[in-house]
Design a protein around this motif. Structure first.
Motif, PDB file in Angstrom:
ATOM      1  N   ALA A  67       2.461  -4.702   8.086  1.00 42.99           N
ATOM      2  CA  ALA A  67       0.949  -4.476   7.318  1.00 42.99           C
ATOM      3  C   ALA A  67      -0.355  -5.383   8.456  1.00 42.99           C
ATOM      4  O   ALA A  67      -1.299  -4.896   8.306  1.00 42.99           O
ATOM      5  CB  ALA A  67       0.837  -4.032   6.056  1.00 42.99           C
ATOM      6  N   ALA A  68       0.436  -6.869   7.998  1.00 48.27           N
ATOM      7  CA  ALA A  68      -0.498  -7.246   8.289  1.00 48.27           C
ATOM      8  C   ALA A  68      -1.004  -7.313   9.731  1.00 48.27           C
ATOM      9  O   ALA A  68      -2.430  -7.745   9.991  1.00 48.27           O
ATOM     10  CB  ALA A  68      -0.268  -9.085   7.877  1.00 48.27           C
ATOM     11  N   THR A  69      -0.143  -7.379  10.661  1.00 50.98           N
ATOM     12  CA  THR A  69      -1.130  -7.586  11.904  1.00 50.98           C
ATOM     13  C   THR A  69      -1.737  -6.051  11.791  1.00 50.98           C
ATOM     14  O   THR A  69      -2.715  -6.474  12.950  1.00 50.98           O
ATOM     15  CB  THR A  69       0.882  -7.472  12.878  1.00 50.98           C
TER      16      THR A  69
ATOM     17  N   ASP B 240       0.224   6.932  13.417  1.00 49.70           N
ATOM     18  CA  ASP B 240      -0.319   6.010  13.727  1.00 49.70           C
ATOM     19  C   ASP B 240      -0.444   4.706  12.919  1.00 49.70           C
ATOM     20  O   ASP B 240       0.433   3.630  13.019  1.00 49.70           O
ATOM     21  CB  ASP B 240      -1.901   5.503  14.399  1.00 49.70           C
ATOM     22  N   ALA B 241      -1.545   5.242  11.596  1.00 52.01           N
ATOM     23  CA  ALA B 241      -0.761   3.741  10.629  1.00 52.01           C
ATOM     24  C   ALA B 241       0.832   3.598  10.425  1.00 52.01           C
ATOM     25  O   ALA B 241       1.299   2.597  10.451  1.00 52.01           O
ATOM     26  CB  ALA B 241      -1.291   4.055   9.232  1.00 52.01           C
ATOM     27  N   ALA B 242       1.845   4.615   9.992  1.00 53.57           N
ATOM     28  CA  ALA B 242       3.113   4.958   9.734  1.00 53.57           C
ATOM     29  C   ALA B 242       4.457   4.254  10.883  1.00 53.57           C
ATOM     30  O   ALA B 242       4.956   3.557  11.001  1.00 53.57           O
ATOM     31  CB  ALA B 242       3.573   6.018   9.614  1.00 53.57           C
ATOM     32  N   ARG B 243       2.967   4.623  12.024  1.00 49.86           N
ATOM     33  CA  ARG B 243       4.120   4.242  13.359  1.00 49.86           C
ATOM     34  C   ARG B 243       3.960   2.453  13.369  1.00 49.86           C
ATOM     35  O   ARG B 243       5.348   2.048  13.434  1.00 49.86           O
ATOM     36  CB  ARG B 243       3.553   4.913  14.606  1.00 49.86           C
ATOM     37  N   ARG B 244       2.999   1.597  13.890  1.00 47.31           N
ATOM     38  CA  ARG B 244       2.753   0.537  13.382  1.00 47.31           C
ATOM     39  C   ARG B 244       3.470  -0.388  12.244  1.00 47.31           C
ATOM     40  O   ARG B 244       4.080  -0.900  12.693  1.00 47.31           O
ATOM     41  CB  ARG B 244       1.413   0.375  13.625  1.00 47.31           C
ATOM     42  N   LEU B 245       3.627   0.318  11.387  1.00 43.65           N
ATOM     43  CA  LEU B 245       4.130   0.112   9.701  1.00 43.65           C
ATOM     44  C   LEU B 245       5.622  -0.162  10.185  1.00 43.65           C
ATOM     45  O   LEU B 245       6.668  -1.194   9.944  1.00 43.65           O
ATOM     46  CB  LEU B 245       3.711   0.427   8.288  1.00 43.65           C
ATOM     47  N   SER B 246       6.154   1.136  10.395  1.00 46.44           N
ATOM     48  CA  SER B 246       7.795   1.448  10.237  1.00 46.44           C
ATOM     49  C   SER B 246       8.464   0.878  11.722  1.00 46.44           C
ATOM     50  O   SER B 246       9.359   0.643  11.419  1.00 46.44           O
ATOM     51  CB  SER B 246       7.776   2.289   9.927  1.00 46.44           C
TER      52      SER B 246
END
Ligand SMILES: [Zn+2]
Length: 313
Positions: A157-159, A39-45
């Motif tokens: 990342a900030a969002t 989930d983190a990788a999807r949102r960041l990339s």
């Protein structure tokens, strides 16, 4: 940790990146072990990311399948948790680190912020995602690993971190509405220690208790007393726990004149179904916090922090 040699190995392909056939593959293939990291990788990339461990899968016991190995061997970036969570993957990932970017993102947390595994005092408890503040640092490690491998994460990342910070505020506010002596989370799985530490709750697990053994009966009796004395209205279970232990708890409390119910199933080591809000990290935590607060006499909106949870949670 990011293996420096593997980064070099990754960039060694760069001379071919200009050819049309490989230009398409300039979109890196990102594979993760858990859904929370995906989930983190999807949102960041902003890229598609494959998680090897889908909804309902147990990362502790999962052995790499042939399909897993194939996905890993084709990946440009592999993000895993570490801290002994995906214990069966260690060898495979160490091998792959020689030729591609492999980062154990939770291993970046300072040891003094980790809790001990209840069963093995010398090992860390890996379930750090239940403390959103701690998880924020893991998200930062995901960002560092992705950018280190040449993936553009812009300001995403900030969002995402802001959303996680709001989740923590929501958790603090809604859990504080639960009457103080009922701030006891009785769960099946002993995954919630970080939740307990973050929000000042007592956490008691019933998993691993056999009602056939003397110790098991003593433990059930101990939990029944805790539930009755504190008038705990609900306990939380997972499908992995034998009905017998739960029935024993409920019957034991009932015999002492206290009615205890089973709260909604909590997400512990895997997120909800793909494509749903509960199938994201914020949705998973929102679900848990909302379910815990509501079942234990607190005040939280039925559809959670963002009004996005399925009704009835
Ligand atoms: Zn676990």
């Amino acid at each position: 940790m990011i293996d420096r040699r593997s980064l070099l190995g990754c960039f060694a392909l760069a001379p071919f990146a200009g050819t049309p056939a490989l230009a398409a593959s300039a979109t890196p293939t990102i594979v993760t072990t858990t859904g929370m990291i995906a989930d983190a990788a999807r949102r960041l990339s902003g890229l598609p990311v494959q998680a090897l461990m889908g909804p309902g899968m147990d990362p502790h016991g999962h052995r790499p399948t042939r399909t897993d190995i194939l996905a890993l061997s084709r990946a440009d970036v592999i993000l895993w948790h570490g801290l002994n969570l995906e214990a069966q993957f260690t060898e495979v990932l160490q091998d792959l680190a020689r030729k591609t970017t492999v980062a154990a993102v939770a291993e970046t947390l300072p040891r003094d912020r980790l809790m001990a595994d209840p069963e093995y005092a010398d090992r860390p408890d890996p379930h750090v995602w239940f403390d959103p503040r701690l998880w924020s640092d893991v998200v930062r490690a995901v960002d560092a690993a992705l950018t280190g491998a040449g993936v553009d994460t812009a300001d995403n990342a900030a969002t995402y971190l802001e959303e996680i910070a709001q989740l923590d505020v929501y958790a603090r506010q809604s859990l504080a509405t639960v009457p103080e002596r009922q701030r006891i989370l009785v769960t099946a799985h002993d995954a919630f220690a970080y939740f307990g530490r973050a929000y000042g709750w007592r956490v008691e697990g019933i998993q691993g208790i056999s009602t056939e053994s003397e110790a098991g009966l003593a433990r059930i009796e101990e939990l029944v007393t805790l539930i009755v004395e504190n008038e705990i209205p609900a306990v939380f279970v997972e499908s992995s726990v034998s009905d017998r232990s739960i029935r024993a708890l409920i019957e034991g409390a009932g015999a002492r004149g206290h009615n205890v119910t089973i709260g909604a199933e909590l997400f512990s080591d895997a997120m909800g179904p793909d494509g749903t809000y509960e199938g994201t990290y914020p949705g998973m935590i929102d679900h848990n916090i909302t379910a815990i607060a509501r079942a234990l006499g607190g005040d939280a909106p039925e559809r959670g922090m963002a009004g996005r949870l399925n009704a009835g949670t």
